[in-house]
Design a protein around this motif. Structure first.
Motif, PDB file in Angstrom:
ATOM      1  N   LEU A  62       1.078  -1.277   0.092  1.00  0.00           N
ATOM      2  CA  LEU A  62       0.244  -0.098   0.207  1.00  0.00           C
ATOM      3  C   LEU A  62       0.588   0.626   0.193  1.00  0.00           C
ATOM      4  CD1 LEU A  62      -2.948  -0.991   2.767  1.00  0.00           C
ATOM      5  CD2 LEU A  62      -2.734  -1.372  -0.384  1.00  0.00           C
ATOM      6  N   GLU A  63       2.039   1.340   0.653  1.00  0.00           N
ATOM      7  CA  GLU A  63       3.265   2.631   0.631  1.00  0.00           C
ATOM      8  C   GLU A  63       3.793   2.454  -0.598  1.00  0.00           C
ATOM      9  OE1 GLU A  63       6.593   3.656   3.756  1.00  0.00           O
ATOM     10  OE2 GLU A  63       6.120   1.668   3.374  1.00  0.00           O
ATOM     11  N   CYS A  64       3.901   0.680  -1.555  1.00  0.00           N
ATOM     12  CA  CYS A  64       4.125   1.341  -2.806  1.00  0.00           C
ATOM     13  C   CYS A  64       3.666   2.522  -3.812  1.00  0.00           C
ATOM     14  CB  CYS A  64       4.846   0.162  -3.269  1.00  0.00           C
ATOM     15  SG  CYS A  64       5.944  -0.152  -2.379  1.00  0.00           S
ATOM     16  N   LEU A  65       2.102   1.837  -3.134  1.00  0.00           N
ATOM     17  CA  LEU A  65       0.445   2.226  -3.895  1.00  0.00           C
ATOM     18  C   LEU A  65       0.657   3.945  -4.378  1.00  0.00           C
ATOM     19  CD1 LEU A  65      -1.398   1.868  -6.484  1.00  0.00           C
ATOM     20  CD2 LEU A  65      -2.674   2.131  -4.512  1.00  0.00           C
ATOM     21  N   VAL A  66       0.743   3.847  -2.970  1.00  0.00           N
ATOM     22  CA  VAL A  66       0.591   5.916  -2.924  1.00  0.00           C
ATOM     23  C   VAL A  66       2.190   6.102  -2.766  1.00  0.00           C
ATOM     24  CG1 VAL A  66       0.523   7.366  -0.377  1.00  0.00           C
ATOM     25  CG2 VAL A  66      -0.780   5.275  -0.580  1.00  0.00           C
ATOM     26  N   ALA A  67       3.190   6.430  -2.930  1.00  0.00           N
ATOM     27  CA  ALA A  67       4.282   6.162  -3.336  1.00  0.00           C
ATOM     28  C   ALA A  67       4.455   7.297  -4.945  1.00  0.00           C
ATOM     29  CB  ALA A  67       5.246   6.124  -2.974  1.00  0.00           C
ATOM     30  N   VAL A  68       3.941   6.091  -5.571  1.00  0.00           N
ATOM     31  CA  VAL A  68       3.713   5.869  -6.928  1.00  0.00           C
ATOM     32  C   VAL A  68       2.680   6.818  -7.599  1.00  0.00           C
ATOM     33  CG1 VAL A  68       3.296   4.620  -9.343  1.00  0.00           C
ATOM     34  CG2 VAL A  68       4.998   3.165  -7.545  1.00  0.00           C
ATOM     35  N   LEU A  69       1.458   6.399  -7.107  1.00  0.00           N
ATOM     36  CA  LEU A  69       1.145   7.574  -7.240  1.00  0.00           C
ATOM     37  C   LEU A  69       1.008   9.279  -6.574  1.00  0.00           C
ATOM     38  CD1 LEU A  69      -2.675   5.165  -6.587  1.00  0.00           C
ATOM     39  CD2 LEU A  69      -1.529   5.649  -8.530  1.00  0.00           C
ATOM     40  N   ASP A  70       1.893   9.098  -5.843  1.00  0.00           N
ATOM     41  CA  ASP A  70       1.952  10.995  -5.108  1.00  0.00           C
ATOM     42  C   ASP A  70       3.049  11.283  -6.561  1.00  0.00           C
ATOM     43  OD1 ASP A  70       0.203  11.056  -3.352  1.00  0.00           O
ATOM     44  OD2 ASP A  70       1.772  10.387  -2.114  1.00  0.00           O
ATOM     45  N   CYS A  71       3.493  10.456  -6.389  1.00  0.00           N
ATOM     46  CA  CYS A  71       5.171  10.933  -7.374  1.00  0.00           C
ATOM     47  C   CYS A  71       4.930  10.597  -9.244  1.00  0.00           C
ATOM     48  CB  CYS A  71       6.424   9.859  -7.130  1.00  0.00           C
ATOM     49  SG  CYS A  71       6.572  10.056  -5.199  1.00  0.00           S
ATOM     50  N   GLY A  72       3.773   9.975  -9.512  1.00  0.00           N
ATOM     51  CA  GLY A  72       3.578   9.705 -10.783  1.00  0.00           C
ATOM     52  C   GLY A  72       3.992   9.427 -11.386  1.00  0.00           C
TER      53      GLY A  72
ATOM     54  N   THR B 275      12.749   5.793  -6.114  1.00  0.00           N
ATOM     55  CA  THR B 275      14.134   7.264  -4.988  1.00  0.00           C
ATOM     56  C   THR B 275      13.185   6.839  -3.628  1.00  0.00           C
ATOM     57  OG1 THR B 275      14.493   7.774  -6.677  1.00  0.00           O
ATOM     58  CG2 THR B 275      15.085   8.663  -4.610  1.00  0.00           C
ATOM     59  N   ARG B 276      11.885   7.868  -3.184  1.00  0.00           N
ATOM     60  CA  ARG B 276      11.652   8.415  -1.813  1.00  0.00           C
ATOM     61  C   ARG B 276      11.479   6.646  -0.677  1.00  0.00           C
ATOM     62  NH1 ARG B 276       5.136  10.376  -1.655  1.00  0.00           N
ATOM     63  NH2 ARG B 276       6.268  12.064  -2.517  1.00  0.00           N
ATOM     64  N   LEU B 277      11.343   6.096  -1.391  1.00  0.00           N
ATOM     65  CA  LEU B 277      11.619   4.782  -0.222  1.00  0.00           C
ATOM     66  C   LEU B 277      12.725   3.834  -0.628  1.00  0.00           C
ATOM     67  CD1 LEU B 277       7.913   3.117  -1.280  1.00  0.00           C
ATOM     68  CD2 LEU B 277       7.720   5.226   0.488  1.00  0.00           C
ATOM     69  N   HIS B 278      13.144   4.697  -0.660  1.00  0.00           N
ATOM     70  CA  HIS B 278      15.017   4.410  -0.659  1.00  0.00           C
ATOM     71  C   HIS B 278      14.354   2.063  -0.917  1.00  0.00           C
ATOM     72  CE1 HIS B 278      16.312   7.703   1.459  1.00  0.00           C
ATOM     73  NE2 HIS B 278      15.026   7.472   2.256  1.00  0.00           N
ATOM     74  N   MET B 279      13.877   2.408  -2.743  1.00  0.00           N
ATOM     75  CA  MET B 279      13.449   1.069  -2.874  1.00  0.00           C
ATOM     76  C   MET B 279      14.190   0.930  -3.877  1.00  0.00           C
ATOM     77  SD  MET B 279      10.181   0.228  -1.769  1.00  0.00           S
ATOM     78  CE  MET B 279      10.135  -1.795  -2.397  1.00  0.00           C
ATOM     79  N   SER B 280      14.859  -0.357  -4.332  1.00  0.00           N
ATOM     80  CA  SER B 280      14.579  -0.375  -6.439  1.00  0.00           C
ATOM     81  C   SER B 280      13.500  -0.463  -6.697  1.00  0.00           C
ATOM     82  CB  SER B 280      16.048  -1.647  -6.265  1.00  0.00           C
ATOM     83  OG  SER B 280      14.744  -3.124  -5.878  1.00  0.00           O
ATOM     84  N   GLN B 281      13.598  -0.834  -8.140  1.00  0.00           N
ATOM     85  CA  GLN B 281      12.736  -0.343  -9.010  1.00  0.00           C
ATOM     86  C   GLN B 281      11.948  -1.144  -9.263  1.00  0.00           C
ATOM     87  OE1 GLN B 281      12.712   2.015 -12.566  1.00  0.00           O
ATOM     88  NE2 GLN B 281      14.800   3.161 -11.801  1.00  0.00           N
ATOM     89  N   PRO B 282      12.943  -3.012  -9.397  1.00  0.00           N
ATOM     90  CA  PRO B 282      12.235  -3.843  -9.326  1.00  0.00           C
ATOM     91  C   PRO B 282      11.718  -4.477  -7.751  1.00  0.00           C
ATOM     92  CG  PRO B 282      14.428  -3.868 -10.109  1.00  0.00           C
ATOM     93  CD  PRO B 282      13.863  -2.437  -9.693  1.00  0.00           C
ATOM     94  N   ALA B 283      12.253  -4.075  -6.649  1.00  0.00           N
ATOM     95  CA  ALA B 283      11.479  -4.206  -5.187  1.00  0.00           C
ATOM     96  C   ALA B 283      10.022  -3.748  -5.582  1.00  0.00           C
ATOM     97  CB  ALA B 283      12.477  -3.600  -4.715  1.00  0.00           C
ATOM     98  N   LEU B 284      10.047  -2.044  -6.377  1.00  0.00           N
ATOM     99  CA  LEU B 284       8.723  -1.439  -5.915  1.00  0.00           C
ATOM    100  C   LEU B 284       7.700  -2.187  -6.795  1.00  0.00           C
ATOM    101  CD1 LEU B 284       7.781   1.959  -5.232  1.00  0.00           C
ATOM    102  CD2 LEU B 284       7.637   1.070  -7.187  1.00  0.00           C
ATOM    103  N   SER B 285       8.301  -2.289  -7.982  1.00  0.00           N
ATOM    104  CA  SER B 285       7.346  -3.313  -8.966  1.00  0.00           C
ATOM    105  C   SER B 285       6.369  -4.658  -8.216  1.00  0.00           C
ATOM    106  CB  SER B 285       8.113  -3.643  -9.997  1.00  0.00           C
ATOM    107  OG  SER B 285       8.659  -1.804 -11.058  1.00  0.00           O
ATOM    108  N   HIS B 286       7.809  -5.107  -7.869  1.00  0.00           N
ATOM    109  CA  HIS B 286       7.319  -6.447  -7.413  1.00  0.00           C
ATOM    110  C   HIS B 286       6.005  -6.099  -6.393  1.00  0.00           C
ATOM    111  CE1 HIS B 286       7.223 -10.283  -6.062  1.00  0.00           C
ATOM    112  NE2 HIS B 286       7.546 -10.057  -4.772  1.00  0.00           N
ATOM    113  N   GLN B 287       6.450  -5.280  -5.400  1.00  0.00           N
ATOM    114  CA  GLN B 287       5.148  -4.710  -4.714  1.00  0.00           C
ATOM    115  C   GLN B 287       4.282  -4.607  -5.354  1.00  0.00           C
ATOM    116  OE1 GLN B 287       4.542  -4.823  -1.182  1.00  0.00           O
ATOM    117  NE2 GLN B 287       7.106  -5.934  -0.913  1.00  0.00           N
TER     118      GLN B 287
END
Length: 300
Positions: free
Chosen positions: A7-17, A24-36
């Protein structure tokens, strides 16, 4: 079930577009965020974002759930903040059980100090007339800490707060420097206690050990009432010093031999930070005796 991280990843993606900026905001790699995000979409059964040549935008499902996702994250943050505040002793609730006779003299000063020092902590008070009833409240989890005489049986954590003396309460005109013996009690009517009050049973047992049967002129459930009835001349009352205020109008005398009992704090959650702090404050204060009462008692 969707995880808070997804849920945190979803909110961050929609906030950042953008997946890149959100990572970058969540200090994650892009593949890890995409996995979430992919895990969330599998859980829901439909995509939550639409990938564009530049950035992303929410799908209908993404728009529908983002408000609840924000609420879930906010609730999780409140849970952590509340837990930290309780651990720090600045917030929460403490449920206290106390012997009725000790609420005013022993507990009230500590409660007053806590109300001033920790305004964010709600203090819930339950009173009982029996030490065994107090122990049961602690065992069953109905109170966090129980303060009173030591019960007949207790297997949990126990801290000794201090010792209180049981004294004879008398009319003011019978004030004497002499201590009262159990033989004296055998010759006088007693302001005794209702069977619901554990103090009465304990006193009967102590008197029997001295070969005396206490003769009740009247009975009451309240220790403070017993003291006032004794002051009015209805008989001798055996009263804990914690129940006697400085304004008591009668006289008091020590028993011979002196009659004392330990006052303890019982808890089934000894590692709770609020319980530890409250117990420490009780130990520091101890079991006070008003000076006007102490002056009438026989020294050790």
């Amino acid at each position: 079930m969707a995880t808070l991280r997804a849920l945190e990843c979803l909110v961050a993606v929609l906030d950042c577009g953008s997946v890149t900026e959100a990572a970058t905001r969540l200090h994650m790699s892009q593949p890890a965020l995409s996995h979430q995000l992919a895990a969330l979409e599998r859980e829901i059964g439909t995509p939550v974002v639409q990938r564009l040549p530049r950035g992303v935008r929410p799908t209908a499902a993404g728009r529908a759930i983002v408000a609840d996702a924000r609420a879930a994250l906010a609730a999780a943050e409140r849970v952590v903040n509340t837990g930290r505040a309780v651990a720090a002793g600045t917030d929460g609730q403490l449920r206290i059980g106390c012997a009725e006779s000790m609420t005013a003299g022993l507990l009230a000063p500590v409660l007053r100090a806590w109300h001033r020092r920790y305004p964010g902590i709600y203090l819930a008070l339950t009173e009982q007339s029996s030490a065994d009833a107090l122990a049961e409240l602690a065992v069953s989890g109905q109170v966090d800490i129980a303060v009173g005489p030591q019960p007949s049986r207790w297997d949990g954590s126990l801290d000794v707060i201090g010792e209180e003396e049981i004294v004879a309460a008398l009319p003011a005109n019978e004030q004497s420097s002499a201590a009262v013996t159990f033989a004296d009690l055998a010759r006088h009517p007693i302001v005794h206690y209702h069977p619901d009050n554990g103090l009465g049973t304990w006193l009967d047992e102590i008197a029997a050990d001295h070969g005396v049967t206490l003769t009740a002129a009247t009975r009451t459930r309240q220790v403070t009432t017993a003291a006032q009835l004794a002051a009015a001349g209805l008989g001798i009352a055996l009263v804990p010093t914690t129940a006697l205020a400085a304004s008591f109008t009668g006289a008091v005398a020590s028993m011979k031999p002196r009659l004392t009992r330990q006052i303890v704090a019982m808890t089934a959650t000894p590692n709770d930070p609020l319980v530890q702090r409250f117990t420490a404050d009780l130990r520091r204060r101890g079991v006070p005796v008003p000076a006007s009462i102490a002056a009438q008692l026989t020294p050790d």
